[in-house]
Design an enzyme around this catalytic site. Structure first.
Site, PDB file in Angstrom:
ATOM      1  N   GLN A 115       0.831  -1.078   0.040  1.00 49.35           N
ATOM      2  CA  GLN A 115      -0.059   0.017  -0.106  1.00 49.35           C
ATOM      3  C   GLN A 115       0.882   1.267  -0.060  1.00 49.35           C
ATOM      4  OE1 GLN A 115      -2.789  -1.745   3.368  1.00 49.35           O
ATOM      5  NE2 GLN A 115      -4.086  -0.502   2.167  1.00 49.35           N
ATOM      6  N   ARG A 128       3.741  -0.038  13.157  1.00 51.25           N
ATOM      7  CA  ARG A 128       3.295  -1.120  12.532  1.00 51.25           C
ATOM      8  C   ARG A 128       3.502  -1.319  10.934  1.00 51.25           C
ATOM      9  NH1 ARG A 128      -2.097  -3.476  11.160  1.00 51.25           N
ATOM     10  NH2 ARG A 128      -1.693  -5.711  10.787  1.00 51.25           N
ATOM     11  N   HIS A 167       1.142  -9.171   4.616  1.00 50.21           N
ATOM     12  CA  HIS A 167      -0.104  -8.410   4.577  1.00 50.21           C
ATOM     13  C   HIS A 167      -0.597  -8.456   2.963  1.00 50.21           C
ATOM     14  CE1 HIS A 167      -2.101  -4.674   6.450  1.00 50.21           C
ATOM     15  NE2 HIS A 167      -2.877  -5.000   5.213  1.00 50.21           N
ATOM     16  N   ASN A 221      -1.814 -10.720   8.467  1.00 50.80           N
ATOM     17  CA  ASN A 221      -2.835  -9.887   8.602  1.00 50.80           C
ATOM     18  C   ASN A 221      -4.040 -10.124   7.941  1.00 50.80           C
ATOM     19  OD1 ASN A 221      -3.754  -6.884   9.189  1.00 50.80           O
ATOM     20  ND2 ASN A 221      -4.209  -7.071   6.888  1.00 50.80           N
ATOM     21  N   GLU A 222      -5.183 -10.328   9.002  1.00 46.93           N
ATOM     22  CA  GLU A 222      -6.416 -10.224   8.392  1.00 46.93           C
ATOM     23  C   GLU A 222      -6.658 -11.584   7.566  1.00 46.93           C
ATOM     24  OE1 GLU A 222      -7.952  -6.698   6.809  1.00 46.93           O
ATOM     25  OE2 GLU A 222      -8.069  -5.688   8.711  1.00 46.93           O
ATOM     26  N   ASN A 257      -8.223  -5.624  14.360  1.00 45.06           N
ATOM     27  CA  ASN A 257      -8.363  -4.664  13.374  1.00 45.06           C
ATOM     28  C   ASN A 257      -9.867  -4.396  13.509  1.00 45.06           C
ATOM     29  OD1 ASN A 257      -5.942  -4.845  12.637  1.00 45.06           O
ATOM     30  ND2 ASN A 257      -5.945  -5.414  10.505  1.00 45.06           N
ATOM     31  N   TYR A 263     -13.112  -1.518  12.808  1.00 49.01           N
ATOM     32  CA  TYR A 263     -13.428  -0.345  12.319  1.00 49.01           C
ATOM     33  C   TYR A 263     -14.799  -0.032  12.501  1.00 49.01           C
ATOM     34  CZ  TYR A 263      -9.034  -0.211   9.565  1.00 49.01           C
ATOM     35  OH  TYR A 263      -7.771  -0.282   9.222  1.00 49.01           O
ATOM     36  N   GLU A 287      -5.315  -2.131  14.202  1.00 53.22           N
ATOM     37  CA  GLU A 287      -5.909  -0.983  13.126  1.00 53.22           C
ATOM     38  C   GLU A 287      -7.065  -0.507  13.633  1.00 53.22           C
ATOM     39  OE1 GLU A 287      -6.236  -2.371   9.097  1.00 53.22           O
ATOM     40  OE2 GLU A 287      -4.151  -3.239   9.102  1.00 53.22           O
ATOM     41  N   TRP A 301      -4.864   3.066  11.698  1.00 49.57           N
ATOM     42  CA  TRP A 301      -4.566   3.126  10.130  1.00 49.57           C
ATOM     43  C   TRP A 301      -5.223   4.437   9.592  1.00 49.57           C
ATOM     44  CZ3 TRP A 301      -2.301  -0.667   7.410  1.00 49.57           C
ATOM     45  CH2 TRP A 301      -2.254  -0.504   6.042  1.00 49.57           C
ATOM     46  N   GLU A 341      -5.555   1.677  -1.587  1.00 49.87           N
ATOM     47  CA  GLU A 341      -6.490   1.093  -0.529  1.00 49.87           C
ATOM     48  C   GLU A 341      -7.143  -0.204  -1.414  1.00 49.87           C
ATOM     49  OE1 GLU A 341      -6.804   1.105   2.694  1.00 49.87           O
ATOM     50  OE2 GLU A 341      -7.997  -0.647   2.331  1.00 49.87           O
ATOM     51  N   TRP A 342      -6.202  -0.988  -1.924  1.00 52.30           N
ATOM     52  CA  TRP A 342      -6.611  -2.231  -2.398  1.00 52.30           C
ATOM     53  C   TRP A 342      -7.632  -2.142  -3.634  1.00 52.30           C
ATOM     54  CZ3 TRP A 342      -2.924  -5.310  -0.911  1.00 52.30           C
ATOM     55  CH2 TRP A 342      -2.200  -5.026   0.235  1.00 52.30           C
ATOM     56  N   PHE A 375      -7.230   7.240   3.978  1.00 46.05           N
ATOM     57  CA  PHE A 375      -7.291   6.852   5.566  1.00 46.05           C
ATOM     58  C   PHE A 375      -6.197   7.470   6.549  1.00 46.05           C
ATOM     59  CE2 PHE A 375      -9.591   3.187   4.121  1.00 46.05           C
ATOM     60  CZ  PHE A 375     -10.432   2.868   5.498  1.00 46.05           C
TER      61      PHE A 375
END
Ligand SMILES: *[C@@H]1O[C@H](CO)[C@@H](O)[C@H](O)[C@H]1NC(C)=O
Ligand SMILES: *[C@@H]1O[C@H](CO)[C@@H](O)[C@H](O)[C@H]1NC(C)=O
Length: 514
Positions: free
Chosen positions: A45, A102, A147, A192-193, A334, A336, A410, A457, A464-465, A473
């Site tokens: 990213q 991080r 990630h 990650n995730e 993480n 949100y 995050e 984050w 952002e993908w 962000f």
């Protein structure tokens, strides 16, 4: 005291309060000494330099180049924030007063061809310099091994995460990293995730390798009912193997700890009915306990076995014991947003709604009840500002995985990139969001929650993908033409909170003066 002189400072004080919402009721001193406050990023990213200094192609390099239609603005991370060439980012991070950062390591930068090729010394050197710069400034590196960006060769050689061969590859990669950086890195996370990634890649087919089946999506191939669970199974086993290696060969001498990071929403029942209350529990089970129950207790949650039956892979007894003997030292959350869930077992839900990726749990996620949103919407579809969810999710994880320390790895707020520069920089909504979530986290801590850190984050706007650069962000705005970084109001707010100079103190000083 003349009226004219008392009025002025008061007005000035009020102006400060209006400009920057204060951090009242929120004090860094409420968190334990040693609590990590940081900011977070990931390699693909921000780094750019996608073909420099011997780096291999990643799954995302190939995906964004061959399937740019899958990215909202058709763009990619070839340059992103050009962080690979910009060490001053460490200065920016340091200026906020954080004590941790991080970030993730690009696997393809370290091992361009995986285990069968050599180690790329330029890749090692890049992270060496970054880690040294952080440590020198008293900033604890908090490192993610994976990630979302995988060497592309893993996709072709093993079918990505679907092939068991990926386990040895990850084990080798993790070992190279522990050996190279573990003398200075005290916080490691494996993946990650993995829960969010496997759903986006293998249920909805939106992330590489873009595999899925009806009714979840239209892909060239895939099986949305089975493959996400095969990928997750491999991820769980390679996580356990890496933890085993770290604990056996590195932990005693290097003195660090190792964990995993899971994406966690909080789920509220849509209606106050037994069915929806059970659906909310089931959603958490399919999202969170899917990974954490095997990691801590050696097997998947019972309700996953029931609903998925043969689509859920089985652990052998040796694998169960590998898992149980190599529990994570900590859990990364993480978090949100919070959403409502409705049960789809007692009354089937409309097939069109299966694009909510909780589909296999037979629950429908929705942001609205009777036309009223659960919280203020953000630029991220389906993500709302509901600060109370922070306390709920921390409590849930603490209760279920007793005594395991938690880091909020995050939390953050997205803006649409097409806002005006003025709106982007004066991000009052982000300040309110962060203040709300941190206040709820501090309330959890006051009630005894075992939380050891919190990361925003992100430090800078970034790729952002599948959203490309359409959302932002960052605490810092990035102009992608010039790579100029500009602090937003939220950067100043976070720094004020971390450094303890709060607008409320200024008001009192001004009042005392007058
Ligand atoms: C849900 O219903 C139960 C019993 O019908 C009631 O005691 C409870 O207060 C209700 N909860 C909410 C949030 O409305
Ligand atoms: C801004 O972009 C979002 C999608 O990224 C779109 O929904 C919205 O309509 C756009 N607004 C303007 C004013 O162009």
């Amino acid at each position: 005291m003349a009226a004219a002189t008392t009025g002025m400072p008061m007005l000035a004080a009020l102006a400060i309060l209006v400009l920057v919402p204060s951090a009242r009721g929120l004090d860094r001193a409420e968190f334990l000494p040693g609590f990590l406050f940081g900011v977070a990023t990931s390699a693909y990213q921000i780094e750019g330099a996608y073909l420099e200094d011997g780096k291999g192609l990643s799954n995302w390099d190939v995906f964004t180049h061959t399937r740019s239609r899958g990215i909202d603005d058709g763009r990619n991370g070839d340059v992103a924030d050009d962080h690979y060439h910009r060490y001053m980012d460490v200065e920016i991070i340091h200026s906020l007063g954080v004590n941790s950062y991080r970030f993730s390591i690009s696997w393809a930068r370290i091992l361009p061809r995986g285990r069968l090729g050599g180690v790329n010394s330029a890749g090692i050197a890049f992270y060496d310099r970054l880690i040294d710069a952080l440590v020198q400034k008293g900033i604890e590196p908090f490192v993610t091994l994976h990630h979302f960006d995988l060497p592309h060769e893993m996709e072709t050689r093993y079918g990505g995460w679907l092939g068991a061969g990926i386990r040895e590859e990850f084990d080798y990669y993790a070992d190279v990293c522990f050996k190279a950086f573990g003398d200075r890195v005290k916080f490691w996370t494996t993946i990650n995730e993995p829960n969010l990634f496997t759903r986006l890649a293998y249920v909805l087919g939106k992330y590489p390798p873009a595999r899925c089946s009806a009714p979840f999506g239209t892909c060239e191939s895939g099986n949305s009912h089975h493959e996400p669970y095969v990928a997750a199974h491999n991820m769980l086993l390679l996580h356990a193997a890496a933890v085993h290696n770290y604990k056996k060969n590195y932990q005693a001498t290097q003195g660090g700890s190792i964990g995993i990071v899971i994406a966690m929403k909080w789920y509220e029942p849509l209606m106050n009915t037994t069915e929806d209350i059970l659906a909310a529990r089931r959603a958490l089970s399919f999202e969170v306990d899917w990974f954490l129950e095997p990691i801590f207790f050696g097997d998947y949650p019972g309700e996953m076995h029931e609903l998925l039956s043969s689509n859920l892979p089985k652990f052998t007894s040796e694998e169960k014991s590998l898992l149980r003997k190599n529990k994570a030292d900590f859990i990364g959350i993480n978090h949100y947003t919070t959403i409502y869930v409705k049960d789809c077992i007692s009354s089937p839900c409309d097939l069109n709604t299966y694009e909510t990726y909780e589909g296999n749990a037979l629950v429908l996620a929705t942001g609205e009840r009777d036309g009223v949103a659960i919280g203020k919407p953000t630029a991220f579809d389906g993500y709302y500002d509901v600060p109370e969810g922070m306390e709920q999710i921390v409590k849930y994880v603490n209760q279920r995985y007793k005594n395991t320390p938690v880091y909020v790895t995050e939390n953050g707020y997205s803006q649409h990139s097409n806002n005006t520069m003025d709106e982007l920089i004066n991000d009052v909504e982000r300040v309110n969001y962060l203040q709300g979530y941190l206040t709820c986290l501090s309330s959890a801590v006051r009630k005894g929650a075992n939380v050891r850190g919190y990361f925003v984050w992100s430090i800078i706007d970034n790729f952002e993908w599948t959203f490309g650069f359409t959302v932002r962000f960052g605490l810092y705005h990035v102009d992608y033409e010039t790579q100029k970084r500009t602090p937003k109001m939220s950067a100043k707010w976070y720094r004020d909170f971390l450094m303890g100079s709060r607008p409320t103190d200024q008001v009192q000083t001004l009042r005392a003066d007058s």
